[in-house]
Scaffold this motif. Structure first.
Motif, PDB file in Angstrom:
ATOM      1  N   ALA A 124     -35.797  34.183 -93.553  1.00 29.19           N
ATOM      2  CA  ALA A 124     -35.067  33.036 -93.190  1.00 29.19           C
ATOM      3  C   ALA A 124     -33.641  33.041 -92.791  1.00 29.19           C
ATOM      4  O   ALA A 124     -33.126  32.624 -92.013  1.00 29.19           O
ATOM      5  CB  ALA A 124     -35.336  32.005 -94.472  1.00 29.19           C
ATOM      6  N   ALA A 125     -33.147  34.131 -93.803  1.00 27.19           N
ATOM      7  CA  ALA A 125     -31.623  34.556 -93.219  1.00 27.19           C
ATOM      8  C   ALA A 125     -31.477  35.212 -92.055  1.00 27.19           C
ATOM      9  O   ALA A 125     -30.377  35.151 -91.484  1.00 27.19           O
ATOM     10  CB  ALA A 125     -31.128  35.147 -94.434  1.00 27.19           C
ATOM     11  N   ALA A 126     -32.791  35.548 -91.383  1.00 27.47           N
ATOM     12  CA  ALA A 126     -32.539  36.458 -90.072  1.00 27.47           C
ATOM     13  C   ALA A 126     -32.439  35.280 -88.852  1.00 27.47           C
ATOM     14  O   ALA A 126     -31.946  35.893 -87.631  1.00 27.47           O
ATOM     15  CB  ALA A 126     -33.718  37.200 -89.940  1.00 27.47           C
ATOM     16  N   GLY A 127     -32.357  34.070 -89.076  1.00 22.52           N
ATOM     17  CA  GLY A 127     -32.194  33.108 -88.198  1.00 22.52           C
ATOM     18  C   GLY A 127     -33.189  32.334 -87.731  1.00 22.52           C
ATOM     19  O   GLY A 127     -34.283  32.210 -88.230  1.00 22.52           O
ATOM     20  N   SER A 128     -33.020  31.679 -86.535  1.00 20.98           N
ATOM     21  CA  SER A 128     -34.001  30.426 -86.162  1.00 20.98           C
ATOM     22  C   SER A 128     -35.508  31.051 -85.702  1.00 20.98           C
ATOM     23  O   SER A 128     -36.465  30.211 -85.685  1.00 20.98           O
ATOM     24  CB  SER A 128     -33.605  29.710 -84.804  1.00 20.98           C
ATOM     25  OG  SER A 128     -33.194  30.880 -83.671  1.00 20.98           O
ATOM     26  N   ALA A 129     -35.295  32.335 -85.433  1.00 23.53           N
ATOM     27  CA  ALA A 129     -36.707  33.165 -85.029  1.00 23.53           C
ATOM     28  C   ALA A 129     -37.849  32.625 -86.074  1.00 23.53           C
ATOM     29  O   ALA A 129     -39.069  32.422 -85.893  1.00 23.53           O
ATOM     30  CB  ALA A 129     -36.641  34.408 -84.612  1.00 23.53           C
ATOM     31  N   PHE A 130     -37.560  32.722 -87.127  1.00 20.98           N
ATOM     32  CA  PHE A 130     -38.591  32.454 -88.309  1.00 20.98           C
ATOM     33  C   PHE A 130     -39.009  31.025 -88.114  1.00 20.98           C
ATOM     34  O   PHE A 130     -40.342  31.076 -88.327  1.00 20.98           O
ATOM     35  CB  PHE A 130     -37.831  32.573 -89.770  1.00 20.98           C
ATOM     36  CG  PHE A 130     -38.592  32.091 -90.773  1.00 20.98           C
ATOM     37  CD1 PHE A 130     -39.759  32.906 -91.449  1.00 20.98           C
ATOM     38  CD2 PHE A 130     -38.166  31.225 -91.650  1.00 20.98           C
ATOM     39  CE1 PHE A 130     -40.531  32.686 -92.517  1.00 20.98           C
ATOM     40  CE2 PHE A 130     -38.877  31.062 -92.958  1.00 20.98           C
ATOM     41  CZ  PHE A 130     -40.204  31.394 -93.271  1.00 20.98           C
ATOM     42  N   HIS A 131     -38.403  30.113 -88.076  1.00 23.28           N
ATOM     43  CA  HIS A 131     -38.880  28.683 -87.883  1.00 23.28           C
ATOM     44  C   HIS A 131     -39.874  28.776 -86.659  1.00 23.28           C
ATOM     45  O   HIS A 131     -40.778  27.833 -86.438  1.00 23.28           O
ATOM     46  CB  HIS A 131     -38.085  27.577 -87.861  1.00 23.28           C
ATOM     47  CG  HIS A 131     -37.187  27.999 -89.046  1.00 23.28           C
ATOM     48  ND1 HIS A 131     -35.962  28.495 -89.130  1.00 23.28           N
ATOM     49  CD2 HIS A 131     -37.301  27.292 -90.333  1.00 23.28           C
ATOM     50  CE1 HIS A 131     -35.393  28.541 -90.441  1.00 23.28           C
ATOM     51  NE2 HIS A 131     -36.048  27.675 -91.028  1.00 23.28           N
ATOM     52  N   ASP A 132     -39.218  29.305 -85.498  1.00 30.75           N
ATOM     53  CA  ASP A 132     -40.106  29.288 -84.260  1.00 30.75           C
ATOM     54  C   ASP A 132     -41.406  29.929 -84.613  1.00 30.75           C
ATOM     55  O   ASP A 132     -42.553  29.414 -84.012  1.00 30.75           O
ATOM     56  CB  ASP A 132     -39.567  30.025 -83.058  1.00 30.75           C
ATOM     57  CG  ASP A 132     -38.313  29.514 -82.645  1.00 30.75           C
ATOM     58  OD1 ASP A 132     -38.005  28.259 -83.018  1.00 30.75           O
ATOM     59  OD2 ASP A 132     -37.278  30.060 -82.302  1.00 30.75           O
ATOM     60  N   TYR A 133     -41.531  31.020 -85.196  1.00 32.13           N
ATOM     61  CA  TYR A 133     -42.826  31.538 -85.561  1.00 32.13           C
ATOM     62  C   TYR A 133     -43.863  30.636 -86.337  1.00 32.13           C
ATOM     63  O   TYR A 133     -44.943  30.596 -86.308  1.00 32.13           O
ATOM     64  CB  TYR A 133     -42.769  33.025 -86.175  1.00 32.13           C
ATOM     65  CG  TYR A 133     -42.370  34.040 -85.116  1.00 32.13           C
ATOM     66  CD1 TYR A 133     -43.581  34.426 -84.483  1.00 32.13           C
ATOM     67  CD2 TYR A 133     -41.344  34.638 -85.045  1.00 32.13           C
ATOM     68  CE1 TYR A 133     -43.050  35.463 -83.459  1.00 32.13           C
ATOM     69  CE2 TYR A 133     -40.892  35.486 -84.128  1.00 32.13           C
ATOM     70  CZ  TYR A 133     -41.941  36.107 -83.326  1.00 32.13           C
ATOM     71  OH  TYR A 133     -41.676  37.248 -82.441  1.00 32.13           O
ATOM     72  N   ILE A 134     -43.198  30.520 -87.652  1.00 32.37           N
ATOM     73  CA  ILE A 134     -44.289  29.562 -88.499  1.00 32.37           C
ATOM     74  C   ILE A 134     -44.535  28.309 -87.998  1.00 32.37           C
ATOM     75  O   ILE A 134     -45.064  27.357 -88.788  1.00 32.37           O
ATOM     76  CB  ILE A 134     -43.431  29.519 -89.794  1.00 32.37           C
ATOM     77  CG1 ILE A 134     -42.207  28.535 -89.839  1.00 32.37           C
ATOM     78  CG2 ILE A 134     -43.173  30.790 -90.537  1.00 32.37           C
ATOM     79  CD1 ILE A 134     -41.526  28.377 -91.125  1.00 32.37           C
ATOM     80  N   ALA A 135     -43.960  27.689 -86.909  1.00 32.12           N
ATOM     81  CA  ALA A 135     -44.495  26.511 -86.342  1.00 32.12           C
ATOM     82  C   ALA A 135     -45.979  26.400 -86.126  1.00 32.12           C
ATOM     83  O   ALA A 135     -46.557  25.269 -85.760  1.00 32.12           O
ATOM     84  CB  ALA A 135     -43.779  25.972 -85.138  1.00 32.12           C
ATOM     85  N   GLU A 136     -46.409  27.702 -85.860  1.00 35.19           N
ATOM     86  CA  GLU A 136     -47.902  27.857 -85.701  1.00 35.19           C
ATOM     87  C   GLU A 136     -48.491  28.782 -86.388  1.00 35.19           C
ATOM     88  O   GLU A 136     -47.646  29.531 -87.356  1.00 35.19           O
ATOM     89  CB  GLU A 136     -48.261  28.378 -84.191  1.00 35.19           C
ATOM     90  CG  GLU A 136     -47.320  29.672 -83.718  1.00 35.19           C
ATOM     91  CD  GLU A 136     -47.489  29.772 -82.171  1.00 35.19           C
ATOM     92  OE1 GLU A 136     -48.001  28.791 -81.534  1.00 35.19           O
ATOM     93  OE2 GLU A 136     -46.833  30.402 -81.587  1.00 35.19           O
ATOM     94  N   GLY A 137     -49.682  29.269 -86.407  1.00 30.71           N
ATOM     95  CA  GLY A 137     -50.411  30.073 -87.490  1.00 30.71           C
ATOM     96  C   GLY A 137     -49.657  31.475 -87.679  1.00 30.71           C
ATOM     97  O   GLY A 137     -49.655  32.231 -86.710  1.00 30.71           O
TER      98      GLY A 137
END
Length: 513
Positions: A124-137
């Motif tokens: 999560a500390a790595a940035g927005s990419a985490f939220h983009d990935y976990i939006a789907e499976g």
């Protein structure tokens, strides 16, 4: 706000790492320096079941060097965390005391769920990419020396998580001596891991579609993928298989030369590669992301968040509740009942919160307990509390410490039986403050469950007030409330004892439509 200098120390199965961060200016987390020192504590633990005197002396030397470096950087605060290598060592208490006496460094031994939570915080500390990935499976595969944790996310929430004793170092030690005898060593490794993977697939994966895999772990994860700079790296499944086909054909000696590693490290590359391949196959992922983070990132992020030095980048409380809801579903708990009891419990909590020592974290534990307290009925109707307690303590929830799970388990255990304050109770490991938290949450949950005794969700709304030593719970309902009123009266004694107030129930009849 002035910047704060923080040191995060990770004592792993392969090495001891320290990273020094600057926290605070413009809510940023900036790495100033990172050092790693090779030390195979895990080999001692998985072979000898304890840390040898030689390894202990090496650890003390390393930590003293790190202590001097912290002084050079004028470190304001630090946290040193150990994982399975110390967690599973029979003499861990002796090691902690010896290290403290020799270095003045306190080591926290992380429970598995705490360790994996810090791993998630690292991403999560790595940035927005985490939220983009976990939006789907998405599956996070967190591989360490002792075990592998798989956490499944969907629609930005943690769906479920499972831990398997398939760490890279553990697999190597289990097969020690058999590698030379086996004609096809990779097939032997697959035999070891396939049973656990099949159980995971059956119990947790089902028909769930996983598009992305995030690979995290200790330094070794980035090392074997030739990601020495610890940078973010994305691969397709085809690119991963190309890497795998190259690695699997190499001998340990060839891997040493190609990767620039020693023989001990080379010996765990093949088991790790096979484990990654089998998991990616079963998950069916198309994209593999190596965010290039370490546990030290998570330790620093957690410290900064707890001290309100950084804005939270992901709502981990919602992950805890989502995991609890998934467990409740697995054990056949009624969703409408859970929702109604949670609503009532929150209202009572808000009514008694002032002056009770209860805060937002305790409210989260109460909500989690409301979801799980009846899961024991799936096992036994006659001893549901005991069964629920056992299920909660045996089921890891990422984001909750063992102490917090024990508080929740206590609230489930003592719903029907008298609360046991003695040192011989199931909650004997809790300190006084945690025990008081457990009894307060138990008292609140007893009242909330009593007000849905019929499991028909008769209470449409609840409001609570206190005047002097009288605590009033007011219910609005259009249905007959005799059963619930009787249960409320019979189950209220613990609440009156704990909070020092007399209970009163008021029922307002709402006319039917």
């Amino acid at each position: 706000m002035a910047a704060l200098t923080f040191a995060a120390i990770d004592i792993g199965s392969y090495n001891v790492s320290m990273e020094i961060f600057e926290i605070g200016r413009r809510s940023t987390l900036r790495s100033l320096n990172r050092v790693r020192t090779r030390l195979e504590l895990g080999a001692d633990t998985f072979n000898l079941k304890r840390i040898s005197g030689e390894r202990l002396r090496e650890l003390i030397v390393i930590l003293n060097d790190y202590r001097h470096m912290m002084a050079e950087y004028q470190v304001t605060a630090y946290r040193a965390c150990a994982k399975s290598a110390l967690r599973e060592a029979a003499n861990s208490a002796l090691v902690l005391e010896a290290v403290y006496q020799a270095t003045s460094i306190r080591i926290d031994i992380l429970a598995n769920a705490e360790q994996r939570f810090l791993g998630c915080q690292s991403i999560a500390a790595a940035g927005s990419a985490f939220h983009d990935y976990i939006a789907e499976g998405t599956a996070i595969i967190d591989l360490g020396g002792g075990s592998v944790q798989i956490s499944l996310f969907d629609q930005k929430k943690l769906v479920s998580t499972a831990n398997m004793p398939l760490g890279s170092l553990r697999i190597r030690e289990k097969l020690a001596g058999l590698e030379r005898m086996a004609r096809h060593y990779p097939e032997l490794v697959e035999e070891v891991i396939n049973r656990e993977i099949e159980n995971f697939k059956r119990l947790y994966l089902g028909e769930r579609r996983i598009k992305n895999v995030i690979l995290v772990g200790d330094y070794f994860t980035n090392l074997i993928f030739q990601n020495r700079a610890d940078t973010s790296k994305i691969e397709t499944r085809a690119e991963f298989m190309h890497w795998y086909d190259h690695i699997i054909r190499q001998s340990s000696a060839e891997l040493e030369r190609e990767m620039g590693i020693d023989s001990e490290m080379a010996s765990v590359v093949i088991p790790s590669a096979i484990l990654y391949r089998r998991l990616i196959e079963e998950l069916g992922a198309d994209t593999i992301w190596l965010p290039g983070i370490q546990l030290t990132d998570g330790i620093a992020y957690d410290y900064a968040h707890r001290h309100k030095l950084l804005r939270e980048t992901h709502n981990f409380d919602q992950d805890i509740l989502a995991s609890a809801a998934h467990i409740a579903d697995r054990f056949g708990c009624s969703r409408p009942h859970i929702a109604n009891v949670t609503m009532i419990a929150e209202s009572i909590f808000d009514g008694v919160r002032k002056g009770s020592g209860l805060g937002p974290r305790e409210k989260l534990l109460l909500r989690t307990a409301a979801m799980l307290y009846e899961c024991g009925r799936f096992i036994s109707l006659n001893d549901a509390g005991e069964s629920a307690c056992n299920i909660i303590m045996a089921t890891e929830i990422i984001g909750l410490s063992r102490r917090e799970r024990e508080i929740i388990a206590g609230a489930a255990l003592y719903q029907e039986q008298p609360f046991d304050y003695s040192g011989k109770s199931r909650l004997s490991d809790l300190d006084t403050g945690s025990l008081m938290c457990a009894v307060k949450l138990t008292a609140i949950l007893r009242l909330a469950s009593a007000l849905d005794e019929s499991r028909r969700q008769k209470a449409e709304s609840v409001s609570c007030s206190r005047r002097g030593d009288v605590f009033t719970v007011q219910i609005v309902t259009e249905k007959d409330f005799i059963l619930e009123a009787g249960s409320f009266e019979s189950r209220g004694s613990l609440f009156e004892e704990v909070f020092g107030m007399k209970l009163q129930l008021k029922i307002t009849k709402k006319k039917g439509r």
